[in-house]
Every structure is written in structure tokens, then in C-alpha cells.
Design an enzyme around this catalytic site. Structure first.
Site, PDB file in Angstrom:
ATOM      1  N   ARG A 170      11.816  -5.754   4.766  1.00 27.76           N
ATOM      2  CA  ARG A 170      11.501  -4.333   4.610  1.00 27.76           C
ATOM      3  C   ARG A 170      12.446  -3.471   5.447  1.00 27.76           C
ATOM      4  NH1 ARG A 170       5.653  -2.051   5.473  1.00 27.76           N
ATOM      5  NH2 ARG A 170       5.791  -3.172   7.442  1.00 27.76           N
TER       6      ARG A 170
ATOM      7  N   ARG B 139      11.206  -2.053  11.112  1.00 27.60           N
ATOM      8  CA  ARG B 139      10.131  -1.616  12.008  1.00 27.60           C
ATOM      9  C   ARG B 139       9.936  -2.599  13.163  1.00 27.60           C
ATOM     10  NH1 ARG B 139       5.124   0.065   8.211  1.00 27.60           N
ATOM     11  NH2 ARG B 139       4.046  -1.170   9.789  1.00 27.60           N
TER      12      ARG B 139
ATOM     13  N   ARG C 253      -9.537   1.465   8.342  1.00 24.89           N
ATOM     14  CA  ARG C 253      -9.113   0.102   8.643  1.00 24.89           C
ATOM     15  C   ARG C 253     -10.191  -0.677   9.374  1.00 24.89           C
ATOM     16  NH1 ARG C 253      -3.466   0.663   8.743  1.00 24.89           N
ATOM     17  NH2 ARG C 253      -2.431  -1.314   9.026  1.00 24.89           N
TER      18      ARG C 253
ATOM     19  N   LYS D  83       0.838  -1.219   0.000  1.00 20.76           N
ATOM     20  CA  LYS D  83       0.000   0.000   0.000  1.00 20.76           C
ATOM     21  C   LYS D  83       0.864   1.256   0.000  1.00 20.76           C
ATOM     22  CE  LYS D  83      -2.002  -0.992   3.923  1.00 20.76           C
ATOM     23  NZ  LYS D  83      -1.358  -2.288   4.236  1.00 20.76           N
TER      24      LYS D  83
HETATM   25  P1  AP5 Z   1       0.724   0.689   8.791  1.00 24.22           P
HETATM   26  O1  AP5 Z   1       1.962   1.463   8.837  1.00 24.22           O
HETATM   27  O2  AP5 Z   1      -0.398   1.144   7.938  1.00 24.22           O
HETATM   28  O3  AP5 Z   1       1.078  -0.819   8.464  1.00 24.22           O
HETATM   29  P2  AP5 Z   1       0.332  -1.966   7.654  1.00 24.22           P
HETATM   30  O4  AP5 Z   1      -1.045  -1.795   7.139  1.00 24.22           O
HETATM   31  O5  AP5 Z   1       0.506  -3.152   8.505  1.00 24.22           O
HETATM   32  O6  AP5 Z   1       1.010  -1.978   6.330  1.00 24.22           O
HETATM   33  P3  AP5 Z   1       2.515  -1.866   6.081  1.00 24.22           P
HETATM   34  O7  AP5 Z   1       2.965  -0.459   6.126  1.00 24.22           O
HETATM   35  O8  AP5 Z   1       3.208  -2.864   6.954  1.00 24.22           O
HETATM   36  O9  AP5 Z   1       2.574  -2.445   4.592  1.00 24.22           O
HETATM   37  P4  AP5 Z   1       2.295  -1.733   3.207  1.00 24.22           P
HETATM   38  O10 AP5 Z   1       1.069  -2.361   2.591  1.00 24.22           O
HETATM   39  O11 AP5 Z   1       2.360  -0.258   3.298  1.00 24.22           O
HETATM   40  O12 AP5 Z   1       3.518  -2.318   2.395  1.00 24.22           O
HETATM   41  P5  AP5 Z   1       4.892  -1.637   1.903  1.00 24.22           P
HETATM   42  O13 AP5 Z   1       4.606  -0.760   0.723  1.00 24.22           O
HETATM   43  O14 AP5 Z   1       5.667  -1.081   3.016  1.00 24.22           O
HETATM   44  O15 AP5 Z   1       0.160   0.532  10.281  1.00 24.22           O
HETATM   45  C1  AP5 Z   1       1.001   0.130  11.353  1.00 24.22           C
HETATM   46  C2  AP5 Z   1       0.187   0.070  12.626  1.00 24.22           C
HETATM   47  O16 AP5 Z   1      -0.343   1.387  12.931  1.00 24.22           O
HETATM   48  C3  AP5 Z   1      -1.041  -0.836  12.588  1.00 24.22           C
HETATM   49  O17 AP5 Z   1      -0.696  -2.174  12.882  1.00 24.22           O
HETATM   50  C4  AP5 Z   1      -1.916  -0.172  13.652  1.00 24.22           C
HETATM   51  O18 AP5 Z   1      -1.493  -0.543  14.954  1.00 24.22           O
HETATM   52  C5  AP5 Z   1      -1.636   1.308  13.475  1.00 24.22           C
HETATM   53  N1  AP5 Z   1      -2.594   1.953  12.562  1.00 24.22           N
HETATM   54  C6  AP5 Z   1      -2.300   2.568  11.379  1.00 24.22           C
HETATM   55  N2  AP5 Z   1      -3.409   3.035  10.793  1.00 24.22           N
HETATM   56  C7  AP5 Z   1      -4.436   2.721  11.626  1.00 24.22           C
HETATM   57  C8  AP5 Z   1      -5.840   2.905  11.559  1.00 24.22           C
HETATM   58  N3  AP5 Z   1      -6.433   3.522  10.514  1.00 24.22           N
HETATM   59  N4  AP5 Z   1      -6.601   2.446  12.590  1.00 24.22           N
HETATM   60  C9  AP5 Z   1      -6.044   1.832  13.633  1.00 24.22           C
HETATM   61  N5  AP5 Z   1      -4.715   1.604  13.767  1.00 24.22           N
HETATM   62  C10 AP5 Z   1      -3.925   2.037  12.762  1.00 24.22           C
HETATM   63  O19 AP5 Z   1       5.594  -2.962   1.346  1.00 24.22           O
HETATM   64  C11 AP5 Z   1       6.025  -3.988   2.221  1.00 24.22           C
HETATM   65  C12 AP5 Z   1       7.408  -4.499   1.794  1.00 24.22           C
HETATM   66  O20 AP5 Z   1       7.317  -5.156   0.537  1.00 24.22           O
HETATM   67  C13 AP5 Z   1       8.445  -3.384   1.598  1.00 24.22           C
HETATM   68  O21 AP5 Z   1       9.697  -3.859   1.966  1.00 24.22           O
HETATM   69  C14 AP5 Z   1       8.385  -3.116   0.096  1.00 24.22           C
HETATM   70  O22 AP5 Z   1       9.600  -2.579  -0.383  1.00 24.22           O
HETATM   71  C15 AP5 Z   1       8.115  -4.488  -0.459  1.00 24.22           C
HETATM   72  N6  AP5 Z   1       7.293  -4.465  -1.663  1.00 24.22           N
HETATM   73  C16 AP5 Z   1       6.291  -3.591  -1.969  1.00 24.22           C
HETATM   74  N7  AP5 Z   1       5.734  -3.898  -3.156  1.00 24.22           N
HETATM   75  C17 AP5 Z   1       6.375  -5.019  -3.603  1.00 24.22           C
HETATM   76  C18 AP5 Z   1       6.243  -5.849  -4.751  1.00 24.22           C
HETATM   77  N8  AP5 Z   1       5.301  -5.607  -5.678  1.00 24.22           N
HETATM   78  N9  AP5 Z   1       7.066  -6.921  -4.847  1.00 24.22           N
HETATM   79  C19 AP5 Z   1       7.985  -7.190  -3.908  1.00 24.22           C
HETATM   80  N10 AP5 Z   1       8.182  -6.445  -2.798  1.00 24.22           N
HETATM   81  C20 AP5 Z   1       7.378  -5.376  -2.640  1.00 24.22           C
HETATM   82 MG    MG Z   2       2.747   1.101   4.870  1.00 25.13          MG
END
Ligand code: AP5
Ligand code: MG
Length: 213
Positions: free
Chosen positions: A127, A160, A88, A13
Site C-alpha cells: 500500500r 504508512r 471500531r 474499506k
Molecule cells: P485506519 O486508517 O482506519 O486503518 P485500518 O482499519 O487498519 O484500515 P486500513 O486503512 O489499513 O485499511 P482499509 O480497509 O482502509 O484498506 P485500503 O482501502 O487502504 O486506522 C489506523 C489506526 O488509527 C488504527 O490502527 C487506530 O490506532 C486508529 N483509529 C482509527 N479509527 C479509530 C477508531 N474509530 N477508534 C480507535 N482508534 C482508531 O486497502 C488496503 C490496500 O489494499 C491498499 O493498498 C489498496 O490499494 C489495496 N486494495 C484495496 N482493495 C483491493 C482489492 N479489492 N484487491 C487488491 N488490492 C486492494
Molecule cells: Mg483505510
């Protein structure tokens, strides 16, 4: 253009939201990034949020909704935004919907980045994130030019706290329970678009720009 990114933790995302924000010149708003910045700065909000985030749980809706609504009221959001990690829960989506309704406005696209659970844990352990500007990398798939250093701002990259495998599994189960129902919510509003998130990030972006135009 008002866009929501949906998808499991680690689906990409944040990676895609940044590319969308650049291409369409709209702000990228990540509630996760806002919380992490507050944790880094030692604010009261950060202390409260950290208790939940470190366990892979969601921060309570009351806290999250207020922060998000304040943020989208800023001037830079006039022409739209891309929301990453919000809403969410169904209650968060309902509040956003009713606030937009009051302004005669609505969400244009909810983009669901679809990645099966099996792929997620591996992605998370590789990551690396910049706490300064929010950029994300992957040590194998999307490496920074210089190891451990952010390409964009030169700050240090970190693993993280919530990317430990056991916390990732908890986040996945919270996702299925509380966030996945939003797919039906936005489908019913005819704004849901699902893309295959398992392919290379440039290809995922290609699918997204084909939708957004
Ligand atoms: P948040 O920071 O939003 O984390 P998340 O939803 O768990 O999502 P991530 O940031 O971990 O993943 P992403 O989908 O952004 O993936 P990324 O692009 O980094 O939230 C963290 C915490 O905050 C929650 O657990 C909660 O406690 C709280 N929170 C936040 N918002 C909230 C809300 N609205 N309500 C309540 N609580 C809330 O990619 C992941 C990895 O994969 C990276 O290393 C990237 O380089 C790699 N990658 C990306 N795309 C590809 C691809 N196509 N192929 C291979 N690798 C890839
Ligand atoms: Mg993210």
C-alpha cells in the site's frame, strides 16, 4: 444515506468508501485519516493518537468519539455520509447509535468487506497512501499513474508507519478482539451486508452498488 464500512485493516474499506462517496455525493469520513492529518500537522491530538497507532492499538474511545461526533455535525453531513474506521468498538457503536436516535435517525447500511487474514499482510506492504488527500494505492493491484505521486492531488505517496508486518499482525489481532463483534451488533439491527473483498476492487464496488442501489 448513512453507511458504515466494517472490515479488517487492509480489507479495502478506504478504497471502497471513496468510491461510494463519489458516486452518491456524500462525504467520506475516516477517523484514521483524521488522526494522520493531525500527526502530520503536529497537533496535540496527533501526538496522543500516534502513541497508539504506531503500536497497532486503538486510540481511546473518549478521544475518537468526540472527533467523530463533531465531524458528523457539519453541514455537509446533512444528506448522509460513509464512515470508514468508525465505529471500531461496541462502546463507539453504542454512542453513535444513541446520538442518531436522539435525532430520530439511524445507520442505513453496515457494509462488511470480508477478506481473510492471509491476504492482508501482503496488501499492506504494497500500500502507498497520500497524506495530503487520503487516496490509497497498491504498487501491484492499484498503482498510481506516476510512481510515488498521487493521481488526485500530485503529492508524494508514503508507506504508512503502521504497515510494517509486525504492526499489521497486531492490528489484525486488535480487530478480531475489539471490532469484529460489531458484525453481530449490526446484524442484530438488520443493516449488515457482507461483500467478498478478495476480488478486484471494481468488482467489490459492483457488489456494493447492487446493495445500495
Ligand atoms: P485506519 O486508517 O482506519 O486503518 P485500518 O482499519 O487498519 O484500515 P486500513 O486503512 O489499513 O485499511 P482499509 O480497509 O482502509 O484498506 P485500503 O482501502 O487502504 O486506522 C489506523 C489506526 O488509527 C488504527 O490502527 C487506530 O490506532 C486508529 N483509529 C482509527 N479509527 C479509530 C477508531 N474509530 N477508534 C480507535 N482508534 C482508531 O486497502 C488496503 C490496500 O489494499 C491498499 O493498498 C489498496 O490499494 C489495496 N486494495 C484495496 N482493495 C483491493 C482489492 N479489492 N484487491 C487488491 N488490492 C486492494
Ligand atoms: Mg483505510
Amino acid at each position: 444515506m448513512k453507511i458504515i464500512m466494517l472490515g479488517a485493516p487492509g480489507a479495502g474499506k478506504g478504497t471502497q468508501a471513496k468510491m461510494i462517496a463519489d458516486k452518491y455525493s456524500i462525504p467520506h469520513i475516516s477517523t484514521g485519516d483524521i488522526f494522520r492529518a493531525n500527526i502530520k500537522n503536529g497537533t496535540e491530538l496527533g501526538k496522543e493518537a500516534k502513541k497508539y497507532m504506531d503500536n497497532g492499538q486503538l486510540v481511546p474511545d473518549e478521544l475518537t468519539v468526540k472527533i467523530l461526533l463533531d465531524r458528523v455535525a457539519n453541514d455537509d453531513c446533512k444528506n448522509g455520509y460513509v464512515l470508514d474506521g468508525f465505529p471500531r468498538t461496541i462502546p463507539q457503536a453504542e454512542v453513535l447509535d444513541s446520538e442518531l436516535n436522539k435525532l430520530g435517525d439511524k445507520i442505513d447500511y453496515a457494509i462488511n468487506v470480508d477478506v481473510p487474514d492471509e491476504n492482508i499482510v501482503n496488501r499492506m506492504s504494497g500500500r502507498r497512501a497520500c497524506v495530503n488527500c487520503g487516496a490509497t494505492y497498491h504498487i501491484v493491484h492499484i498503482p498510481p499513474k506516476k510512481e510515488g505521486i498521487c493521481d488526485k492531488c500530485g503529492n508524494e505517496l508514503i508507506l504508512r508507519d503502521d504497515d510494517k508486518p509486525e504492526t499489521v499482525l497486531k492490528r489484525l489481532s486488535v480487530y478480531h478482539e475489539q471490532t469484529q463483534p460489531l458484525i453481530d451488533f449490526y446484524n442484530a439491527k438488520n443493516v449488515l451486508k457482507t461483500v467478498d473483498g478478495t476480488v478486484d476492487s471494481a468488482e467489490v464496488f459492483g457488489q456494493i452498488t447492487a446493495i445500495l442501489g
